[in-house]
Scaffold this motif. Sequence first.
Motif, PDB file in Angstrom:
ATOM      1  N   ARG A   1       5.691 -43.600  32.539  1.00  0.00           N
ATOM      2  CA  ARG A   1       4.799 -44.127  31.508  1.00  0.00           C
ATOM      3  C   ARG A   1       3.850 -45.214  32.033  1.00  0.00           C
ATOM      4  NH1 ARG A   1       6.205 -42.412  26.397  1.00  0.00           N
ATOM      5  NH2 ARG A   1       5.084 -44.150  25.386  1.00  0.00           N
ATOM      6  N   VAL A   2       3.389 -45.004  33.269  1.00  0.00           N
ATOM      7  CA  VAL A   2       2.346 -45.882  33.799  1.00  0.00           C
ATOM      8  C   VAL A   2       1.026 -45.579  33.099  1.00  0.00           C
ATOM      9  CG1 VAL A   2       1.107 -46.630  35.866  1.00  0.00           C
ATOM     10  CG2 VAL A   2       3.514 -45.971  36.015  1.00  0.00           C
TER      11      VAL A   2
ATOM     12  N   THR B   1      -2.956 -39.010  25.467  1.00  0.00           N
ATOM     13  CA  THR B   1      -1.992 -40.052  25.108  1.00  0.00           C
ATOM     14  C   THR B   1      -0.603 -39.482  25.334  1.00  0.00           C
ATOM     15  OG1 THR B   1      -1.717 -39.421  22.783  1.00  0.00           O
ATOM     16  CG2 THR B   1      -3.577 -40.877  23.312  1.00  0.00           C
ATOM     17  N   PHE B   2       0.411 -40.327  25.258  1.00  0.00           N
ATOM     18  CA  PHE B   2       1.785 -39.849  25.459  1.00  0.00           C
ATOM     19  C   PHE B   2       2.218 -38.901  24.339  1.00  0.00           C
ATOM     20  CE2 PHE B   2       1.979 -43.927  27.896  1.00  0.00           C
ATOM     21  CZ  PHE B   2       2.238 -43.357  29.135  1.00  0.00           C
ATOM     22  N   GLU B   3       1.621 -39.062  23.167  1.00  0.00           N
ATOM     23  CA  GLU B   3       2.000 -38.229  22.031  1.00  0.00           C
ATOM     24  C   GLU B   3       1.089 -37.019  21.863  1.00  0.00           C
ATOM     25  OE1 GLU B   3       1.149 -41.483  21.762  1.00  0.00           O
ATOM     26  OE2 GLU B   3       3.205 -42.300  21.884  1.00  0.00           O
ATOM     27  N   SER B   4      -0.016 -36.979  22.592  1.00  0.00           N
ATOM     28  CA  SER B   4      -1.028 -35.953  22.392  1.00  0.00           C
ATOM     29  C   SER B   4      -0.723 -34.697  23.205  1.00  0.00           C
ATOM     30  CB  SER B   4      -2.408 -36.489  22.784  1.00  0.00           C
ATOM     31  OG  SER B   4      -3.376 -35.479  22.780  1.00  0.00           O
ATOM     32  N   ASN B   5      -1.245 -33.564  22.733  1.00  0.00           N
ATOM     33  CA  ASN B   5      -1.183 -32.335  23.506  1.00  0.00           C
ATOM     34  C   ASN B   5      -2.553 -31.963  24.069  1.00  0.00           C
ATOM     35  OD1 ASN B   5      -2.502 -31.597  21.207  1.00  0.00           O
ATOM     36  ND2 ASN B   5      -1.096 -29.933  20.634  1.00  0.00           N
TER      37      ASN B   5
ATOM     38  N   VAL C   1     -13.951 -37.785  25.545  1.00  0.00           N
ATOM     39  CA  VAL C   1     -13.642 -39.155  25.956  1.00  0.00           C
ATOM     40  C   VAL C   1     -12.147 -39.408  25.813  1.00  0.00           C
ATOM     41  CG1 VAL C   1     -14.062 -41.601  25.507  1.00  0.00           C
ATOM     42  CG2 VAL C   1     -15.935 -39.946  25.282  1.00  0.00           C
ATOM     43  N   VAL C   2     -11.550 -39.964  26.861  1.00  0.00           N
ATOM     44  CA  VAL C   2     -10.120 -40.277  26.867  1.00  0.00           C
ATOM     45  C   VAL C   2      -9.906 -41.631  26.195  1.00  0.00           C
ATOM     46  CG1 VAL C   2      -8.083 -40.622  28.315  1.00  0.00           C
ATOM     47  CG2 VAL C   2      -9.858 -38.994  29.020  1.00  0.00           C
ATOM     48  N   PRO C   3      -9.011 -41.733  25.218  1.00  0.00           N
ATOM     49  CA  PRO C   3      -8.766 -43.020  24.562  1.00  0.00           C
ATOM     50  C   PRO C   3      -8.079 -44.005  25.488  1.00  0.00           C
ATOM     51  CG  PRO C   3      -7.209 -41.377  23.788  1.00  0.00           C
ATOM     52  CD  PRO C   3      -8.193 -40.649  24.654  1.00  0.00           C
ATOM     53  N   THR C   4      -8.216 -45.274  25.169  1.00  0.00           N
ATOM     54  CA  THR C   4      -7.556 -46.316  25.966  1.00  0.00           C
ATOM     55  C   THR C   4      -6.452 -46.979  25.146  1.00  0.00           C
ATOM     56  OG1 THR C   4      -9.354 -47.858  25.377  1.00  0.00           O
ATOM     57  CG2 THR C   4      -9.509 -46.717  27.491  1.00  0.00           C
TER      58      THR C   4
ATOM     59  N   PRO D   1      -0.245 -47.380  25.984  1.00  0.00           N
ATOM     60  CA  PRO D   1      -0.734 -47.658  24.627  1.00  0.00           C
ATOM     61  C   PRO D   1      -1.208 -49.089  24.429  1.00  0.00           C
ATOM     62  CG  PRO D   1       1.638 -47.711  24.652  1.00  0.00           C
ATOM     63  CD  PRO D   1       1.216 -47.283  26.025  1.00  0.00           C
ATOM     64  N   THR D   2      -0.846 -49.992  25.368  1.00  0.00           N
ATOM     65  CA  THR D   2      -1.267 -51.377  25.236  1.00  0.00           C
ATOM     66  C   THR D   2      -1.222 -52.057  26.591  1.00  0.00           C
ATOM     67  OG1 THR D   2      -0.760 -53.526  24.213  1.00  0.00           O
ATOM     68  CG2 THR D   2       1.098 -52.098  24.705  1.00  0.00           C
ATOM     69  N   GLU D   3      -2.092 -53.042  26.756  1.00  0.00           N
ATOM     70  CA  GLU D   3      -2.050 -53.856  27.969  1.00  0.00           C
ATOM     71  C   GLU D   3      -1.059 -55.004  27.844  1.00  0.00           C
ATOM     72  OE1 GLU D   3      -5.185 -57.192  28.107  1.00  0.00           O
ATOM     73  OE2 GLU D   3      -6.226 -55.523  27.139  1.00  0.00           O
TER      74      GLU D   3
END
Length: 545
Positions: free
Chosen positions: A28-29, A53-57, A248-251, A389-391
Motif C-alpha cells: 500500500r505504498v 485507488t485501492f478500492e477502484s477497479n 486523470v488519476v486521483p491523488t 489515500p492520504t499524505e
Amino acid sequence: MAVCDGLVASMEEPATISDIIHKAISERVFPGAAVAFGSCTVPCYFQAYGTYTFESNIVVRPESIWDMASLTKASSSGAPKPVTCTTSSDSWKIDWHTTMDLSLKKYSPPKVMVTIPSIMLLYDRRMIDLESVACKYVPEFGSNGKNIVTVCQLLTHTAGLREFYPFFDMGLLGQKEVLEYIMNDKLWYTVGGQACYSDLSMIVLGVIIERVTGVPLDKFVLKEFFEPLCLQHTGFRPFETSEFDPLVVPTEVDRLHRNRLLWGEVHDPTAFLLGGVAGHAGLFSTIVDVCRFAQMILAGGIDLATNRRFLKESTVRLFTTPGLKTLTNPRPFALGWDVAARKSIDGYTSAGKLMGSRTFGHTGFTGTSLWIDPDRNFFVALLTNAVHPTEVGGFGSKIREVRPMIADAAVLAIGEQAIPRETLTWHLASLRYESLPLDQAEMPIHSGSDELLYWHQDYSSSLHSDHCSILLCSSRNNTSGLSCGSVSYNELTTSLHQQVPITSVATPVVIRSEQKDVISSRGTPSLILRLVPVVFIAIFVHFIF
C-alpha cells in the motif's frame, strides 16, 4: 518492516521493476504506477501497473494522466504513433513489434517540465539574465530585503526564501492574496548560503516568465514546448475551467481543506489557490509524454523525432551541472534541477546507486520522479499517486524507498537489451569548472584548519594566453578579491568540478591573473605577432610614397 524490505535479498537475481512495483502496491505504498526508461536514441520502454485507488477497479494505462507535482518546475503529419509492443509484467522483457522504426523518424516517446525549461529558453533568447536581481523583472518582489536576490539564487534555492506557507490555514483564499504575501515576505535565510528547497522560489520564477514574455505561464509552455513536442496529454488543469477527465488519476482524499477526493484537480494546496497554474506545481502528464520530454533534454535540447532544437546544448549543460559544494552549502542544486550528487546525510539519493555522477532530474511530492544520466544516455521516470489515500501519517513518505530501487532496476534492465545506445558528448564539452594544482598559485595560502577550496577558470582572457584568468574561492561565502596570481593554461587539468582538502585560508581568497601581453602557449610573443603586420605595412607605405 520497511517497504520492500528483503525483496532483493530473497531473490537470487536482482528484483525487476515489476517485482518492485507489485510489492509496493501490496504494501500500500501506492495503488497505481507507471514506469518508463530508455535513451534519447531509441524508443522508451514503459509499463503501467495497478489501479486508480485501492478500492477502484479502474486499471492504470500508459494513457493515464498523473499529477506531476514538482516535476512542473522540469512527425510532420501530427502526433507520434505509439509503438506496438508486448510486455511481460513478471520479467519486464520487451518484444518489440517488427515494424518499429529504430531510427526515430516516426516515434520517440515532463518545476523541470515547465518553469526550468522556460527559464532556459528565455536565457537562450537573451531575454533574462541569471545574475540580474529578480526585482528587475518583478519590481514588487524587491521589498523587505529581497532586492538583492538574483534569478540564479532563485534557481539554486539559495534566495533565502521560506520553504512554503500553509496559505489555506492562514486564511488566504485567492491568487491575488497569495502572490501579494509572497512578494511582501521577508528573507528567512542567508542569501547565497545553504540551499533550502523553496516552493516560493519556483512560484516567483513562474511570475518572472509571465512578466518577461507577457504570456500566461500555461500558454507559454504550451506554445514553446508541449505542442511542438506533441505532448497531447500534458498541461495544467485550472480548477474553474477544466472539465472532468476520467483518464486523470486521483491523488489524496483531502479531509483538511477541500473535503473531497482530489480527482482531476491539482493536489498542491498553494497551486490550487493560485488557480491551478503555478511555477512549482499544477502540471498533469502521462508516462509517454514524460518520455518524449526526457528524450529531448537527454539529447541536449533537441527532439530527434523532428530534428527540432528547443534549447542550446550549452544551456542544457549550464543548467544541469552541479553547483559548487562548500561548507556553507554542502548539498547544492544545479540551476533549477536536482542532481544525484546532492545526496542526503545518510547517503540516500532517489536516483539509486547505479546512475552516474552527472545525473540530474527531480522528484514530485505526489510520488513522481524523473532522472536523466547523460553519461549513460539513459533516463528513468516513475509516476505514482503515493499520497493516496492520504499524505498524513507518513503514507506519502513510503515512496522514498521505492524510487532508488526502480532507478537501479531500470539501469540493469536496459543493460540487458540488445538495442545499442549512442554515446552522448554534449555534456562533456566546455565544462564550467577547471581544476588547478594549488602549488601553481603564485601567492601563499595559510590557515590552521581543514576546509575545501574550489576554483574555476574565467575565460575572459584568451585561451592562447600563458596567463589565463583563474578564480579561487574558499568555502566561505563572503569571498573577497585579492590581487593576482597566474598559471599556465597548459597546466590546467579538465574536470567537471573539483574539491580538495587543504589547510584552509585565513581569509577567503580570489586569485585572478592580470591581463598582460605574454608569450602565447605556442611559444610566440603574442604582442609582437600583433605588431609585426602593422610595422611591415608602415615601412612599406613609407618607401612607396
